[in-house]
Design a protein around this motif. Sequence first.
Motif, PDB file in Angstrom:
ATOM      1  N   ALA A 116       0.823  -1.210   0.000  1.00 59.19           N
ATOM      2  CA  ALA A 116       0.000   0.000   0.000  1.00 59.19           C
ATOM      3  C   ALA A 116       0.856   1.258   0.000  1.00 59.19           C
ATOM      4  O   ALA A 116       0.442   2.304  -0.516  1.00 59.19           O
ATOM      5  N   LEU A 117       2.066   1.177   0.579  1.00 60.12           N
ATOM      6  CA  LEU A 117       2.925   2.348   0.681  1.00 60.12           C
ATOM      7  C   LEU A 117       3.872   2.490  -0.506  1.00 60.12           C
ATOM      8  O   LEU A 117       4.704   3.395  -0.517  1.00 60.12           O
ATOM      9  N   ARG A 118       3.749   1.630  -1.494  1.00 59.79           N
ATOM     10  CA  ARG A 118       4.640   1.709  -2.650  1.00 59.79           C
ATOM     11  C   ARG A 118       4.546   3.044  -3.380  1.00 59.79           C
ATOM     12  O   ARG A 118       5.560   3.593  -3.816  1.00 59.79           O
ATOM     13  N   PRO A 119       3.343   3.628  -3.557  1.00 60.12           N
ATOM     14  CA  PRO A 119       3.276   4.924  -4.248  1.00 60.12           C
ATOM     15  C   PRO A 119       3.861   6.086  -3.459  1.00 60.12           C
ATOM     16  O   PRO A 119       3.987   7.188  -4.003  1.00 60.12           O
ATOM     17  N   VAL A 120       4.208   5.858  -2.185  1.00 57.38           N
ATOM     18  CA  VAL A 120       4.706   6.953  -1.354  1.00 57.38           C
ATOM     19  C   VAL A 120       5.983   7.550  -1.944  1.00 57.38           C
ATOM     20  O   VAL A 120       6.206   8.765  -1.881  1.00 57.38           O
ATOM     21  N   VAL A 121       6.828   6.707  -2.522  1.00 58.91           N
ATOM     22  CA  VAL A 121       8.085   7.196  -3.103  1.00 58.91           C
ATOM     23  C   VAL A 121       7.790   8.196  -4.218  1.00 58.91           C
ATOM     24  O   VAL A 121       8.413   9.259  -4.308  1.00 58.91           O
ATOM     25  N   VAL A 122       6.817   7.855  -5.058  1.00 63.41           N
ATOM     26  CA  VAL A 122       6.459   8.745  -6.154  1.00 63.41           C
ATOM     27  C   VAL A 122       5.850  10.041  -5.630  1.00 63.41           C
ATOM     28  O   VAL A 122       6.208  11.146  -6.059  1.00 63.41           O
ATOM     29  N   ILE A 123       4.919   9.908  -4.676  1.00 60.08           N
ATOM     30  CA  ILE A 123       4.258  11.094  -4.133  1.00 60.08           C
ATOM     31  C   ILE A 123       5.268  12.023  -3.486  1.00 60.08           C
ATOM     32  O   ILE A 123       5.231  13.246  -3.668  1.00 60.08           O
ATOM     33  N   ALA A 124       6.180  11.445  -2.705  1.00 63.77           N
ATOM     34  CA  ALA A 124       7.165  12.267  -1.998  1.00 63.77           C
ATOM     35  C   ALA A 124       8.109  12.957  -2.976  1.00 63.77           C
ATOM     36  O   ALA A 124       8.452  14.135  -2.799  1.00 63.77           O
ATOM     37  N   THR A 125       8.536  12.245  -4.019  1.00 62.22           N
ATOM     38  CA  THR A 125       9.443  12.849  -4.998  1.00 62.22           C
ATOM     39  C   THR A 125       8.766  13.979  -5.752  1.00 62.22           C
ATOM     40  O   THR A 125       9.341  15.060  -5.938  1.00 62.22           O
ATOM     41  N   LEU A 126       7.531  13.726  -6.198  1.00 61.74           N
ATOM     42  CA  LEU A 126       6.792  14.775  -6.895  1.00 61.74           C
ATOM     43  C   LEU A 126       6.436  15.922  -5.946  1.00 61.74           C
ATOM     44  O   LEU A 126       6.445  17.090  -6.343  1.00 61.74           O
ATOM     45  N   GLY A 127       6.114  15.583  -4.704  1.00 62.88           N
ATOM     46  CA  GLY A 127       5.739  16.624  -3.748  1.00 62.88           C
ATOM     47  C   GLY A 127       6.895  17.465  -3.274  1.00 62.88           C
ATOM     48  O   GLY A 127       6.692  18.593  -2.807  1.00 62.88           O
ATOM     49  N   LEU A 128       8.136  16.934  -3.387  1.00 62.17           N
ATOM     50  CA  LEU A 128       9.289  17.692  -2.917  1.00 62.17           C
ATOM     51  C   LEU A 128       9.454  18.993  -3.684  1.00 62.17           C
ATOM     52  O   LEU A 128       9.738  20.043  -3.102  1.00 62.17           O
ATOM     53  N   GLY A 129       9.276  18.943  -5.000  1.00 69.63           N
ATOM     54  CA  GLY A 129       9.391  20.153  -5.794  1.00 69.63           C
ATOM     55  C   GLY A 129       8.328  21.173  -5.435  1.00 69.63           C
ATOM     56  O   GLY A 129       8.623  22.360  -5.258  1.00 69.63           O
TER      57      GLY A 129
END
Length: 293
Positions: free
Chosen positions: A210-223
């Motif tokens: 369930a937490l697999r998309p967290v990496v994508v969200i965090a990377t996109l959200g960092l900017g």
Amino acid sequence: MSAATTLIGETRGPARRRTGVIGAGAITERIILVACLGLLGLFAVFALWPSLLTWQDPFAADRSLILAPPSLTHPLGTDEIGRDVYTRIVYGTRSTLALGVGAVLISLTLGTVAGLLAGLAPRWVSMIVMRGNDIGAAFPELLLAILIIALFGGGPVNAAIAIGIAGIPYYVRVIRAETLKIRRATFIEAAHGLGLSRTTVLVRHLAPNALRPVVVIATLGLGGATLAGAGLSFLGLGTAPPAPEWGSMLSNARSFLGLGWWAAVFPGLALTLFVASTTIVGRRIQKSLEGRR
């Protein structure tokens, strides 16, 4: 030449051309990705070891070089009181990225907990969490951050907390949706059928997937979080002058665009490159995860 040979030649030609176009596009995409990773690595060096890349003091001002254009001594020129723009960009990377990283960590932690709770808890608990999440999502992130700062005061710490709280709703929605999908998956039912406890199923099987998309969200959200932090500093609600920070540098230089454009253009360019790089890398990670699925 027979008709069959002609037909084969005609079909192979476009296929080869299409293959060449696809190959060139993939090579270009890879070059852009490598360039973005290189830029992010450079920004990391800026933030962690700024003294390795500049020997000047970011606070040192030379009144005889006010708004001096780029030169060998000052490659990106000087600002309105004679400080080296390049040095201030390098040293300002740490405070700028600290706002973005801190905000993402807050959003990630609280949003993950709330998303898992909404996806696993009883229906009435899920409804309470999601209604509160909808209220938070109704406000634009930057506006909600400004509202929080208005209540609790400015400064870099409060700015990071405000941006982090404003970014929670998106994490909650994604994590809850993934949790609801994974909990109905066949392998989860099989784990229960094998007699594994609910805690074991949650920790070993459900949560990691369930937490697999967290990496994508965090990377996109960092900017976006970094951009929001720079925006708050631009408004005087984040890192305050004379501390070097990209948003405050833009704020100070906006009154001198006609006299020294470089004092505003280069900090803005650094911010643009960082946001664009994190977005491109995040999209690439997203494509890789979708391909694995």
